[in-house]
Design a protein around this motif. Structure first.
Motif, short mmCIF file in Angstrom:
data_model
loop_
_atom_site.label_atom_id
_atom_site.label_comp_id
_atom_site.label_asym_id
_atom_site.label_seq_id
_atom_site.Cartn_x
_atom_site.Cartn_y
_atom_site.Cartn_z
N ILE A 250 -55.28 -64.13 58.35
CA ILE A 250 -56.38 -64.90 58.19
C ILE A 250 -57.55 -64.47 57.73
O ILE A 250 -57.78 -63.01 58.03
N TRP B 190 -61.72 -70.13 60.24
CA TRP B 190 -60.60 -69.45 59.98
C TRP B 190 -60.02 -69.72 58.58
O TRP B 190 -59.89 -71.27 58.64
N GLU C 291 -61.35 -64.34 58.86
CA GLU C 291 -62.25 -65.13 59.97
C GLU C 291 -63.70 -64.83 59.52
O GLU C 291 -64.20 -63.77 59.32
N HIS D 73 -57.72 -74.14 56.61
CA HIS D 73 -58.71 -73.80 57.30
C HIS D 73 -59.15 -74.52 58.50
O HIS D 73 -58.90 -75.76 58.53
N LEU E 2 -54.78 -68.51 67.93
CA LEU E 2 -54.14 -67.84 66.79
C LEU E 2 -52.69 -67.46 67.18
O LEU E 2 -52.58 -66.47 67.95
N GLU F 227 -66.64 -70.06 64.63
CA GLU F 227 -65.57 -69.16 63.55
C GLU F 227 -65.16 -70.12 62.80
O GLU F 227 -64.87 -71.46 63.00
#
Length: 124
Positions: A100, A56, A102, A79, A90, A54
């Motif tokens: 955010i 973010w 994602e 990020h 998170l 991922e």
């Protein structure tokens, strides 16, 4: 040589969770994009994934992000990359919402790839 276009689904589907919500914005083979909102004083599960990485980006507020043993405080525009298998969380320790974006990358992007290690809402 012309490449065939990828099949992409672009809808906004909002899912409520005890910690806030997420909206699935776009889905294509190998990637999914979500917008995630975490309510003040809440956090998602401490978790990892076996089949996806991922990325973010903080777009609203100040996020507290756990990556393995490291805890980061990220402001708007900051990020972080989360590798496959990396433990992460998170959290929102502020009094205003955190949001955010994602981007998930991997061969399998469904919610059942979440391995919850700790959860405030009894889902671990």
């Amino acid at each position: 040589m012309t490449m065939p276009p990828q099949t992409r689904t672009e809808t906004i589907e909002r899912t409520e969770r005890p910690w806030g919500w997420y909206e699935t914005i776009s889905v294509a083979p190998g990637n999914k994009i979500k917008r995630i909102g975490v309510l003040p004083g809440r956090q998602i599960s401490l978790q990892k994934h076996h089949q996806r990485a991922e990325h973010w980006v903080v777009v609203v507020g100040t996020a507290t992000v756990t990556l393995d043993e490291q805890v980061l405080t990220l402001a708007v525009g900051a990020h972080v990359d989360i590798a496959i298998g990396q433990v992460h969380r998170l959290a929102n320790h502020s009094e205003v919402p955190v949001e955010i974006v994602e981007v998930q990358f991997g061969s399998y992007l469904e919610e059942d790839d979440i391995v919850r290690l700790s959860d405030d809402y009894g889902r671990a």
